[in-house]
Scaffold this motif. Structure first.
Motif, PDB file in Angstrom:
ATOM      1  N   SER A   7      39.933  41.919  37.510  1.00  0.00           N
ATOM      2  CA  SER A   7      40.802  41.617  38.649  1.00  0.00           C
ATOM      3  C   SER A   7      41.326  42.951  39.149  1.00  0.00           C
ATOM      4  CB  SER A   7      41.970  40.710  38.239  1.00  0.00           C
ATOM      5  OG  SER A   7      41.501  39.467  37.768  1.00  0.00           O
ATOM      6  N   ILE A   8      40.911  43.342  40.340  1.00  0.00           N
ATOM      7  CA  ILE A   8      41.281  44.633  40.912  1.00  0.00           C
ATOM      8  C   ILE A   8      41.960  44.381  42.247  1.00  0.00           C
ATOM      9  CG2 ILE A   8      40.442  46.886  41.680  1.00  0.00           C
ATOM     10  CD1 ILE A   8      38.099  46.543  39.758  1.00  0.00           C
ATOM     11  N   PHE A   9      43.181  44.914  42.369  1.00  0.00           N
ATOM     12  CA  PHE A   9      44.001  44.675  43.557  1.00  0.00           C
ATOM     13  C   PHE A   9      44.371  46.008  44.187  1.00  0.00           C
ATOM     14  CE2 PHE A   9      44.757  41.255  40.567  1.00  0.00           C
ATOM     15  CZ  PHE A   9      44.686  40.099  41.337  1.00  0.00           C
ATOM     16  N   ASP A  10      44.328  46.015  45.517  1.00  0.00           N
ATOM     17  CA  ASP A  10      44.898  47.106  46.288  1.00  0.00           C
ATOM     18  C   ASP A  10      46.216  46.613  46.871  1.00  0.00           C
ATOM     19  OD1 ASP A  10      43.035  49.021  45.804  1.00  0.00           O
ATOM     20  OD2 ASP A  10      41.854  48.645  47.618  1.00  0.00           O
ATOM     21  N   VAL A  11      47.284  47.346  46.620  1.00  0.00           N
ATOM     22  CA  VAL A  11      48.621  46.976  47.077  1.00  0.00           C
ATOM     23  C   VAL A  11      48.942  47.778  48.323  1.00  0.00           C
ATOM     24  CG1 VAL A  11      51.048  46.822  46.441  1.00  0.00           C
ATOM     25  CG2 VAL A  11      49.290  46.458  44.715  1.00  0.00           C
ATOM     26  N   GLY A  12      49.293  47.056  49.408  1.00  0.00           N
ATOM     27  CA  GLY A  12      49.587  47.712  50.663  1.00  0.00           C
ATOM     28  C   GLY A  12      51.028  48.148  50.778  1.00  0.00           C
ATOM     29  N   LYS A  13      51.372  48.600  51.976  1.00  0.00           N
ATOM     30  CA  LYS A  13      52.718  49.097  52.212  1.00  0.00           C
ATOM     31  C   LYS A  13      53.756  47.982  52.197  1.00  0.00           C
ATOM     32  CE  LYS A  13      51.160  53.097  54.879  1.00  0.00           C
ATOM     33  NZ  LYS A  13      51.235  53.846  56.158  1.00  0.00           N
ATOM     34  N   ASP A  14      53.322  46.741  52.347  1.00  0.00           N
ATOM     35  CA  ASP A  14      54.245  45.615  52.259  1.00  0.00           C
ATOM     36  C   ASP A  14      54.432  45.122  50.831  1.00  0.00           C
ATOM     37  OD1 ASP A  14      51.730  44.652  51.917  1.00  0.00           O
ATOM     38  OD2 ASP A  14      51.952  42.933  53.272  1.00  0.00           O
ATOM     39  N   GLY A  15      53.780  45.763  49.867  1.00  0.00           N
ATOM     40  CA  GLY A  15      53.916  45.396  48.466  1.00  0.00           C
ATOM     41  C   GLY A  15      53.049  44.241  48.020  1.00  0.00           C
ATOM     42  N   ALA A  16      52.243  43.693  48.909  1.00  0.00           N
ATOM     43  CA  ALA A  16      51.415  42.550  48.557  1.00  0.00           C
ATOM     44  C   ALA A  16      50.097  43.021  47.967  1.00  0.00           C
ATOM     45  CB  ALA A  16      51.147  41.694  49.787  1.00  0.00           C
ATOM     46  N   PRO A  17      49.686  42.478  46.814  1.00  0.00           N
ATOM     47  CA  PRO A  17      48.400  42.859  46.217  1.00  0.00           C
ATOM     48  C   PRO A  17      47.242  42.108  46.861  1.00  0.00           C
ATOM     49  CG  PRO A  17      49.546  41.347  44.763  1.00  0.00           C
ATOM     50  CD  PRO A  17      50.454  41.564  45.933  1.00  0.00           C
ATOM     51  N   LEU A  18      46.261  42.828  47.290  1.00  0.00           N
ATOM     52  CA  LEU A  18      45.062  42.260  47.909  1.00  0.00           C
ATOM     53  C   LEU A  18      43.888  42.477  46.973  1.00  0.00           C
ATOM     54  CD1 LEU A  18      43.518  41.032  50.313  1.00  0.00           C
ATOM     55  CD2 LEU A  18      43.270  43.351  51.214  1.00  0.00           C
ATOM     56  N   GLN A  19      43.313  41.378  46.497  1.00  0.00           N
ATOM     57  CA  GLN A  19      42.185  41.492  45.575  1.00  0.00           C
ATOM     58  C   GLN A  19      40.962  41.992  46.321  1.00  0.00           C
ATOM     59  OE1 GLN A  19      41.432  37.981  43.344  1.00  0.00           O
ATOM     60  NE2 GLN A  19      39.974  38.961  41.967  1.00  0.00           N
ATOM     61  N   ILE A  20      40.288  42.959  45.714  1.00  0.00           N
ATOM     62  CA  ILE A  20      39.132  43.564  46.357  1.00  0.00           C
ATOM     63  C   ILE A  20      37.965  42.590  46.304  1.00  0.00           C
ATOM     64  CG2 ILE A  20      37.486  45.460  46.237  1.00  0.00           C
ATOM     65  CD1 ILE A  20      39.675  47.195  45.114  1.00  0.00           C
ATOM     66  N   GLN A  21      37.380  42.319  47.462  1.00  0.00           N
ATOM     67  CA  GLN A  21      36.212  41.459  47.555  1.00  0.00           C
ATOM     68  C   GLN A  21      35.114  42.238  48.264  1.00  0.00           C
ATOM     69  OE1 GLN A  21      35.931  38.503  46.221  1.00  0.00           O
ATOM     70  NE2 GLN A  21      38.080  38.296  45.579  1.00  0.00           N
ATOM     71  N   ARG A  22      34.064  42.541  47.529  1.00  0.00           N
ATOM     72  CA  ARG A  22      32.948  43.281  48.091  1.00  0.00           C
ATOM     73  C   ARG A  22      32.009  42.329  48.820  1.00  0.00           C
ATOM     74  NH1 ARG A  22      34.148  48.670  48.376  1.00  0.00           N
ATOM     75  NH2 ARG A  22      35.204  49.292  46.460  1.00  0.00           N
ATOM     76  N   ALA A  23      31.708  42.651  50.056  1.00  0.00           N
ATOM     77  CA  ALA A  23      30.794  41.824  50.850  1.00  0.00           C
ATOM     78  C   ALA A  23      29.365  42.294  50.601  1.00  0.00           C
ATOM     79  CB  ALA A  23      31.144  41.911  52.331  1.00  0.00           C
ATOM     80  N   ASP A  24      28.907  42.078  49.392  1.00  0.00           N
ATOM     81  CA  ASP A  24      27.549  42.505  49.049  1.00  0.00           C
ATOM     82  C   ASP A  24      26.528  41.572  49.695  1.00  0.00           C
ATOM     83  OD1 ASP A  24      28.489  44.608  47.458  1.00  0.00           O
ATOM     84  OD2 ASP A  24      28.816  43.228  45.779  1.00  0.00           O
ATOM     85  N   GLN A  25      25.439  42.147  50.120  1.00  0.00           N
ATOM     86  CA  GLN A  25      24.411  41.345  50.765  1.00  0.00           C
ATOM     87  C   GLN A  25      23.653  40.478  49.776  1.00  0.00           C
ATOM     88  OE1 GLN A  25      21.926  44.055  52.948  1.00  0.00           O
ATOM     89  NE2 GLN A  25      23.567  44.632  54.401  1.00  0.00           N
ATOM     90  N   LYS A  26      23.571  40.894  48.553  1.00  0.00           N
ATOM     91  CA  LYS A  26      22.863  40.122  47.551  1.00  0.00           C
ATOM     92  C   LYS A  26      23.678  40.085  46.274  1.00  0.00           C
ATOM     93  CE  LYS A  26      20.156  44.116  46.008  1.00  0.00           C
ATOM     94  NZ  LYS A  26      18.789  44.625  45.717  1.00  0.00           N
ATOM     95  N   PRO A  27      23.481  39.071  45.461  1.00  0.00           N
ATOM     96  CA  PRO A  27      24.252  38.968  44.210  1.00  0.00           C
ATOM     97  C   PRO A  27      23.899  40.127  43.289  1.00  0.00           C
ATOM     98  CG  PRO A  27      23.228  36.880  44.774  1.00  0.00           C
ATOM     99  CD  PRO A  27      22.627  37.894  45.688  1.00  0.00           C
ATOM    100  N   VAL A  28      24.915  40.602  42.562  1.00  0.00           N
ATOM    101  CA  VAL A  28      24.734  41.690  41.600  1.00  0.00           C
ATOM    102  C   VAL A  28      25.297  41.235  40.255  1.00  0.00           C
ATOM    103  CG1 VAL A  28      24.798  43.508  43.342  1.00  0.00           C
ATOM    104  CG2 VAL A  28      26.926  42.737  42.287  1.00  0.00           C
ATOM    105  N   SER A  29      24.969  41.994  39.252  1.00  0.00           N
ATOM    106  CA  SER A  29      25.470  41.674  37.912  1.00  0.00           C
ATOM    107  C   SER A  29      26.967  41.919  37.829  1.00  0.00           C
ATOM    108  CB  SER A  29      24.728  42.520  36.872  1.00  0.00           C
ATOM    109  OG  SER A  29      25.010  43.903  37.067  1.00  0.00           O
ATOM    110  N   ARG A  30      27.587  41.393  36.807  1.00  0.00           N
ATOM    111  CA  ARG A  30      29.020  41.543  36.645  1.00  0.00           C
ATOM    112  C   ARG A  30      29.401  43.017  36.451  1.00  0.00           C
ATOM    113  NH1 ARG A  30      32.542  37.799  35.010  1.00  0.00           N
ATOM    114  NH2 ARG A  30      31.199  36.469  36.277  1.00  0.00           N
TER     115      ARG A  30
END
Length: 791
Positions: free
Chosen positions: A153-176
């Motif tokens: 679980s990886i989150f980027d926290v913005g200037k408003d303090g809210a954590p946004l979970q990183i979601q990669r828009a990969d074109q194809k499925p990749v391994s974990r």
């Protein structure tokens, strides 16, 4: 597209977060509109709407709506600006980007420590892996390094303090593993994104060795990853606060907390190679498979130090240290190595807003304490089930006997011992966690008075006032989690007492059973002894008969003789033999024959010695003490060991007989006396006894006077050896130094001439001289002086 289990779980959790965010937004909007409607109905002004009334949830929500605003918690005088976002960190993280080639160079060139090799050694030793173009698995599904079971679980926290979970828009499925690498290899590097991160939360659960190495590569600029890996492998809960006086800037920036305890191994889970675990991972009613588990929660403050601080320690090497601003850009790293499925994945979600890195760090640590409670409680429940009585215990005698008496394999003794010791070790882990937390987070850290760890109290600014208010709530939550852990420790202690009682009952029942078996075995042994005795008697009964028949069965015996001779010989041999055996079979008879046997051999020995003496020879063995003529064990005087008055007087006369002094001995050196000498033959036995008694007593005080004391001294065996008369058993004492002893009546005797000395040296003439010359008065002197005595 086929979805694996973990991806499906993540999507379900995301939908649940979106639903919670949507309901929260609607609830806040409803409250604001209701207050506005109430204000318009009463004629009052509606409350102002600001951003905190209905905050826009842009983290993971599918709702992209502009929300209503709520009034700020602080008045305009308390806030630095009118913008509520000023309460949060506003400085973005520096841009970072990492690639596969740099990762490969890091694996080859970095100086790995021993703890590092324990964790990533399988990667460093795999030369083929370092030469491949794609270091991470590219295939979906299970892989050899078990990275498909890793979770993140990886989150980027913005200037408003809210954590946004990183979601990669990969074109194809990749391994974990590839997905985790894509998430951690860059920060604020995407120019197309307008939302910059001021903080990042990186949580990786059950990483493979390759992912550990990737985290080591990307996090080394912010954390001392060698120290973190060492803390992971130490099997000890520990906290390392900010160290402003360290020469390593990463120690100045970072705050590290490690937790280490035990957990139940989950299905399809496998402990790390460096973790201590049960060899048998299978679960059964009679076995609990546990493993050592650990996690690290670390905070790093990025940027330039806010101010220097002086080291007041007298022997400090670093005099000036650096303090970093709590509202600087930050990283929070959490690595969890738990071989189970009890992770909490909802510690961070879109409904939370973190004012700075320390708050996100404490919330992550609180989640770890919650997970520790769940895991330790599960271990407690499994151990309780292991030692719990069966359901038919009250109704089945066989079940009770099974628990009361130990079997051949010592099943319950081993089980109770393991359970008791395991609960004790769990309590030690809980104590370490509690101690480390309270040592690291003191009151000065919570209220902002600390000069080294997160300085700044409520009076600094509205930002600090808001943060300290949040810290107060976080402290209550963390203390509540610690109390939960301490409650588990109390439950463990109570269970240990219960297990000890069960073990004592088992030992008692088994001891009674063994005692009963010992009694039965003793009875069998006694019966066997009786049987052997009976067999021996029967054998001895026929032994003389066999001897007689053997003698008369010889060919040299005339066969024409009648049975009279046979009967006479049989009686002569058998009757004494039976009589001797019968008497030896009793205690008194055995004592009688033993005594007679000793006397017989003693007589033989004396006859032999006398025989040798006729030829003027005495063997050496005749001088050694014999067991037949050993001295009595009673060492008391003879007159005290006598049984009658007559024997007592004889013993007293024996010890009163004076010694025979050699001719060259000089018993007295006194002035000549005119008193005539009297031979011993002219005196009675009583006078001799009185003289002997007189010579043996030394009056050392005023109380030792009178004939009764003389007899008492004599009865006590106070017969001292002499040094001046040359006798080895003489009676009387003549000290050589007169100034160092008490004067005796012998000092009052005048000296004798040489003729008298020669006469005294003949036989026992010295005794007559003492009787005629010794004259002392028993009257005491006035004034407490030494008394004169007459004997």
């Amino acid at each position: 597209m086929a979805l694996d289990t973990e991806t499906a779980k993540e999507m379900i959790q995301k939908l649940a977060d979106d639903r919670a965010t949507y309901l929260d937004t609607l609830s806040r909007a409803h409250d604001v509109l209701a207050r506005a409607l109430e204000a318009s109905a009463t004629g009052k002004l509606p409350p102002p709407l600001t951003s905190d009334a209905v905050r826009r949830n842009t983290v993971t929500s599918t709702l992209d709506i502009e929300s209503l605003k709520k009034s700020s918690t602080f008045s305009p005088d308390d806030s630095d600006t009118d913008d509520d976002e000023s309460l949060f960190v506003q400085t973005p993280l520096p841009k970072e980007s990492y690639d596969g080639d740099g990762f490969r160079r890091h694996l080859r060139a970095y100086k790995w420590t021993c703890p590092d090799r324990e964790i990533v050694g399988s990667v460093l030793d795999n030369k083929q892996l370092l030469q491949r173009s794609a270091m991470f698995p590219v295939t979906l599904g299970p892989v050899d390094d078990r990275s498909h079971l890793s979770h993140y679980s990886i989150f980027d926290v913005g200037k408003d303090g809210a954590p946004l979970q990183i979601q990669r828009a990969d074109q194809k499925p990749v391994s974990r593993a590839q997905a985790i690498w894509n998430s951690i290899k860059s920060i604020n590097a995407d120019a197309s994104r307008t939302r910059e991160a001021v903080g990042r939360i990186t949580i990786v659960r059950e990483p493979s060795p390759l992912l550990f190495a990737a985290l080591h590569y990307t996090m080394t600029p912010h954390f001392d990853m060698d120290e973190i890996f060492r803390m992971l492998t130490e099997d000890k809960t520990k906290a390392e606060r900010h160290r402003p006086f360290s020469t390593d800037h990463r120690h100045q920036r970072s705050f590290v907390f490690t937790l280490d305890f035990y957990t139940i191994i989950g299905d399809e889970c496998q402990p790390m190679t460096w973790q201590k675990a049960d060899e048998d991972h299978g679960m059964s009613k009679s076995h609990v498979s546990i493993s050592r588990c650990s996690s690290v929660v670390a905070l790093s403050l990025v940027g330039q130090p806010s101010r220097p601080v002086k080291n007041k320690a007298r022997r400090a090497e670093q005099k000036i240290g650096q303090i970093f601003d709590p509202f600087a850009p930050w990283h929070v790293l959490s690595m969890q190595s738990y071989p189970d499925w009890r992770h909490s994945i909802d510690a961070h979600n879109s409904t939370r807003h973190y004012v700075n890195g320390p708050e996100a760090f404490l919330i992550t640590l609180r989640a770890e304490f919650k997970d520790a409670q769940k895991r330790l409680m599960e271990v407690y429940n499994r151990i309780s089930d292991l030692v719990r009585m069966p359901s038919n215990f009250m109704f089945s005698e066989a079940a009770r006997d099974k628990l009361l008496f130990e079997d051949e394999e010592f099943t319950y003794s081993r089980r109770y011992f393991w359970a008791h010791q395991s609960l004790g070790i769990m309590n030690e882990d809980i104590q370490e966690m509690s101690h480390s937390f309270r040592k690291a987070f003191t009151d000065s850290v919570w209220d902002g008075s600390s000069k080294l760890v997160w300085p700044g109290d409520e009076s600094v600014s509205s930002r600090y006032a808001n943060w300290r208010k949040r810290m107060k709530k976080l402290r209550e939550d963390l203390e509540s989690e610690l109390r939960g852990l301490e409650n588990i420790a109390a439950m463990n202690s109570e269970k240990m007492k219960e297990i000890k009682g069960l073990r004592d009952n088992l030992f008692s029942g088994t001891s009674v059973l063994e005692s009963r078996r010992s009694v039965d075995q003793a009875m069998i042994t006694v019966q066997q002894g009786h049987n052997i005795k009976l067999l021996t008697l029967v054998t001895i009964f026929f032994l003389p008969l066999t001897f007689v028949t053997s003698v008369f069965g010889m060919e040299i015996i005339d066969n024409e003789q009648g049975f009279l001779n046979f009967g006479i010989v049989t009686c002569v041999i058998c009757v004494p033999t039976y009589f001797l055996i019968g008497s030896l079979n009793t205690t008194s008879g055995a004592h009688f024959w033993r005594k007679k046997t000793k006397q017989f051999f003693a007589g033989i020995g004396e006859m032999t010695v006398n025989l040798f003496a006729l030829f003027g020879y005495r063997p050496e063995w005749a001088n050694r003490p014999s067991s037949f003529h050993s001295a009595p064990s009673d060492t008391r005087p003879l007159h005290q060991r006598s049984q009658s008055a007559k024997e007592g007087m004889a013993a007293r006369d024996h010890i009163s007989s004076p010694p025979t002094s050699p001719r060259n001995a000089t018993p007295f050196n006194r002035r000549p006396s005119n008193t005539p000498n009297t031979s011993r033959e002219g005196r009675s036995q009583n006078e001799i006894h009185q003289a002997a008694t007189t010579t043996t007593i030394q009056f050392e005080d005023e109380e030792d006077t009178g004939p009764k004391h003389l007899i008492r001294k004599l009865d006590q065996g106070d017969h001292r050896k002499t040094n001046s008369w040359g006798s080895s058993n003489g009676i009387g004492t003549m000290p050589m130094d007169r100034s160092a002893r008490q004067p005796t009546f012998l000092d009052r005797i005048p000296e004798v001439d040489n003729a008298q000395r020669d006469e005294a040296s003949q036989g026992e003439g010295w005794l007559n001289r003492v009787l005629t010359l010794g004259s002392v008065s028993t009257k005491k002197k006035k004034g407490g002086g030494k008394g004169e005595r007459e004997v």
